[in-house]
Design a protein around this motif. Structure first.
Motif, short mmCIF file in Angstrom:
data_model
loop_
_atom_site.label_atom_id
_atom_site.label_comp_id
_atom_site.label_asym_id
_atom_site.label_seq_id
_atom_site.Cartn_x
_atom_site.Cartn_y
_atom_site.Cartn_z
N GLN A 179 3.42 27.90 -29.63
CA GLN A 179 2.75 27.09 -28.62
C GLN A 179 3.13 25.63 -28.76
O GLN A 179 3.23 24.90 -27.76
CB GLN A 179 1.23 27.26 -28.73
CG GLN A 179 0.46 26.65 -27.57
CD GLN A 179 0.83 27.24 -26.23
OE1 GLN A 179 0.88 28.46 -26.08
NE2 GLN A 179 1.11 26.40 -25.23
N ALA A 180 3.36 25.19 -30.01
CA ALA A 180 3.80 23.80 -30.21
C ALA A 180 5.14 23.55 -29.51
O ALA A 180 5.35 22.51 -28.88
CB ALA A 180 3.90 23.49 -31.69
N ALA A 181 6.05 24.52 -29.61
CA ALA A 181 7.34 24.39 -28.93
C ALA A 181 7.16 24.37 -27.42
O ALA A 181 7.80 23.59 -26.71
CB ALA A 181 8.26 25.53 -29.34
N ILE A 182 6.29 25.24 -26.93
CA ILE A 182 6.01 25.30 -25.49
C ILE A 182 5.41 23.97 -25.01
O ILE A 182 5.80 23.43 -23.97
CB ILE A 182 5.08 26.48 -25.16
CG1 ILE A 182 5.79 27.80 -25.46
CG2 ILE A 182 4.61 26.43 -23.71
CD1 ILE A 182 4.88 29.02 -25.45
N ASP A 183 4.47 23.43 -25.79
CA ASP A 183 3.83 22.17 -25.43
C ASP A 183 4.83 21.02 -25.40
O ASP A 183 4.63 20.03 -24.68
CB ASP A 183 2.70 21.84 -26.41
CG ASP A 183 1.51 22.78 -26.28
OD1 ASP A 183 1.42 23.48 -25.24
OD2 ASP A 183 0.68 22.82 -27.21
N GLU A 184 5.90 21.15 -26.19
CA GLU A 184 6.93 20.11 -26.23
C GLU A 184 8.02 20.33 -25.19
O GLU A 184 9.02 19.63 -25.17
CB GLU A 184 7.54 20.05 -27.62
CG GLU A 184 6.57 19.54 -28.69
CD GLU A 184 7.15 19.58 -30.09
OE1 GLU A 184 8.40 19.60 -30.21
OE2 GLU A 184 6.38 19.60 -31.06
N GLY A 185 7.80 21.32 -24.30
CA GLY A 185 8.70 21.49 -23.17
C GLY A 185 9.64 22.68 -23.25
O GLY A 185 10.44 22.89 -22.32
N ALA A 186 9.57 23.48 -24.30
CA ALA A 186 10.45 24.64 -24.41
C ALA A 186 10.08 25.67 -23.34
O ALA A 186 8.90 26.02 -23.18
CB ALA A 186 10.35 25.27 -25.79
N PRO A 187 11.07 26.19 -22.59
CA PRO A 187 10.79 27.27 -21.64
C PRO A 187 10.63 28.58 -22.40
O PRO A 187 11.59 29.34 -22.61
CB PRO A 187 12.04 27.27 -20.75
CG PRO A 187 13.13 26.75 -21.66
CD PRO A 187 12.48 25.78 -22.59
N ALA A 188 9.43 28.85 -22.84
CA ALA A 188 9.18 30.00 -23.71
C ALA A 188 7.82 30.59 -23.42
O ALA A 188 6.98 29.98 -22.75
CB ALA A 188 9.29 29.59 -25.17
N SER A 189 7.59 31.77 -23.93
CA SER A 189 6.32 32.45 -23.76
C SER A 189 6.00 33.25 -25.01
O SER A 189 6.88 33.52 -25.84
CB SER A 189 6.37 33.38 -22.53
OG SER A 189 5.10 33.92 -22.25
N ILE A 190 4.73 33.64 -25.15
CA ILE A 190 4.26 34.42 -26.29
C ILE A 190 3.84 35.80 -25.81
O ILE A 190 3.10 35.93 -24.82
CB ILE A 190 3.07 33.74 -26.98
CG1 ILE A 190 3.48 32.36 -27.51
CG2 ILE A 190 2.53 34.60 -28.12
CD1 ILE A 190 2.31 31.52 -27.99
N LEU A 191 4.32 36.83 -26.50
CA LEU A 191 3.88 38.20 -26.24
C LEU A 191 2.83 38.55 -27.29
O LEU A 191 3.13 38.64 -28.48
CB LEU A 191 5.06 39.17 -26.33
CG LEU A 191 4.67 40.66 -26.23
CD1 LEU A 191 4.13 40.98 -24.85
CD2 LEU A 191 5.86 41.55 -26.58
N TRP A 192 1.59 38.76 -26.86
CA TRP A 192 0.50 39.04 -27.79
C TRP A 192 0.43 40.50 -28.18
O TRP A 192 -0.11 40.85 -29.24
CB TRP A 192 -0.83 38.59 -27.19
CG TRP A 192 -0.88 37.13 -26.88
CD1 TRP A 192 -0.66 36.53 -25.67
CD2 TRP A 192 -1.13 36.06 -27.80
NE1 TRP A 192 -0.78 35.17 -25.77
CE2 TRP A 192 -1.07 34.84 -27.07
CE3 TRP A 192 -1.42 36.01 -29.17
CZ2 TRP A 192 -1.28 33.61 -27.67
CZ3 TRP A 192 -1.63 34.77 -29.76
CH2 TRP A 192 -1.56 33.60 -29.01
N ASN A 193 0.96 41.36 -27.34
CA ASN A 193 0.86 42.81 -27.61
C ASN A 193 1.60 43.16 -28.91
O ASN A 193 2.78 42.88 -29.06
CB ASN A 193 1.48 43.59 -26.45
CG ASN A 193 1.36 45.09 -26.66
OD1 ASN A 193 0.31 45.59 -27.05
ND2 ASN A 193 2.44 45.81 -26.43
N GLY A 194 0.89 43.78 -29.85
CA GLY A 194 1.50 44.16 -31.10
C GLY A 194 1.56 43.06 -32.13
O GLY A 194 2.37 43.10 -33.05
N GLY A 195 0.67 42.08 -32.02
CA GLY A 195 0.63 41.01 -33.01
C GLY A 195 -0.48 41.21 -34.03
O GLY A 195 -1.28 42.14 -33.94
#
Length: 356
Positions: free
Chosen positions: A245-261
């Motif tokens: 989330q820190a990377a996303i907040d800094e502008g990275a085009p990314a997402s987190i998959l919660w399934n299976g965490g």
């Protein structure tokens, strides 16, 4: 997010820590009784420091006159924690630990952590497994999959997809640790989330054998993971949710998959050799307040342990946290008893496997 929903979800799991009430509380009167003192606190650095500074450190200093000095845990904090107590080196007064860390320290003796001895007047507001004689949880985080939305064309939905290197193209990374990496390997091999423990270690390593040659980077710290995702050096990776989330907040085009965490609890312990135990207890009490826990979420994407904190978190932020309803349903609690017993031996085996 409703408090009742969260409580029902969390009650399905257990850390395996010995259930025990907190010892008789030390009642501390007056907010400025410790003014001018310095309390040394260890956290995980990065977003944890920034978040806890917002939520806990600055406000505690303002209210009490106590200066907070912060240093950073190692990825495995146990060796340095043990060394500090064994040599009576005053490295810290309060340290951020997880349930498996606490169990491992307990196995080494009762001299490493002092009883917390605080009064909790609203225990029903907190997630289960949050209070132990020597541990008080203040944040919940997860290990999940992160992926770049600009390069990963087919959105992954499971660890089986991560293992499917033909169907899901991209550079891959995993944590250079058996903790959670073995769980990911078993989930990729078809083990159900609620049947992970005790881990089938041989099956996990067999699953890792299938993808070992496709792992481009074995990341070694949370800051390393953030940078890899932010810079686009990896397209798919395991990551602490806070770091992704820190990377996303800094502008990275990314997402987190919660399934299976997997999710885990970060909480405070008091060093067995501190001479500031009462001040440490006052600080830990300070960190249990709902508004203060909510205040760390703009910088630290952890779920609060005081569920009343959600009354103070904007809905758009709340949905990004591990304990949000749509996220927690895809997670299970990290098996603290298993790792407390097996981490040393499996770390050695994992390193030998990496180098083979």
């Amino acid at each position: 997010m409703s408090t009742e929903f969260s409580r029902r979800r969390f009650l399905k799991n257990s850390t395996g820590l010995a259930a025990a009430a907190l010892a008789a509380p030390v009642i501390l009167k007056g907010s400025r009784v410790f003014a001018g003192e310095v309390l040394t606190v260890r956290d995980m650095g990065g977003a944890f420091y920034e978040g806890f500074k917002l939520g806990f450190y600055d406000s505690f200093t303002e209210a009490t006159g106590v200066s907070i000095q912060v240093n950073t845990n190692e990825p495995d904090p146990i060796p340095q924690y043990k060394m500090a107590i064994d040599t009576d080196t005053k490295l810290f007064d309060v340290a951020l630990m997880t349930p498996e860390h606490v169990l491992r320290l307990r196995q080494m003796g009762d001299q490493y952590m002092l009883p917390v001895n605080i009064e909790v007047k609203n225990p029903d507001d907190f997630t289960p497994n949050n209070f132990e004689p020597d541990f008080v949880g203040v944040a919940i985080y997860a290990l999940a999959m992160a992926y770049r939305t600009d390069t990963v064309k087919e959105v992954p939905t499971s660890w089986a997809d991560f293992w499917n290197t033909d169907g899901f193209k991209g550079r891959r990374g995993l944590w250079r640790s058996p903790v959670t990496t073995l769980e990911m390997a078993l989930l990729a091999d078809g083990v159900e989330l609620d049947k992970l423990y005790p881990l089938d270690v041989d099956r996990a390593f067999a699953s890792l054998d299938k993808i070992k040659s496709k792992i481009d980077i074995w990341w070694t710290s949370g800051a390393h993971a953030t940078q890899l995702l932010k810079d686009g050096e990896l397209d798919l990776m395991s990551s602490w949710s806070t770091r992704a989330q820190a990377a996303i907040d800094e502008g990275a085009p990314a997402s987190i998959l919660w399934n299976g965490g997997l999710y885990n609890i970060d909480g405070w312990t008091i060093a067995g050799n501190t001479d500031k135990a009462d001040l440490a207890r006052k600080f830990i009490e300070w960190c249990l307040d709902a508004e203060r826990q909510a205040a760390y979420t703009p910088a630290l994407a952890c779920g609060p342990t005081n569920m009343k904190a959600y009354d103070f978190i904007p809905p758009e932020k709340a949905k990004l946290l591990p304990t949000a309803p749509d996220n927690i349903k895809g997670l299970t609690l990290l098996g603290a008893p298993f790792w407390a017993e097996h981490q040393d031996e499996l770390t050695q085996r994992f390193e030998q496997w990496i180098l083979s």
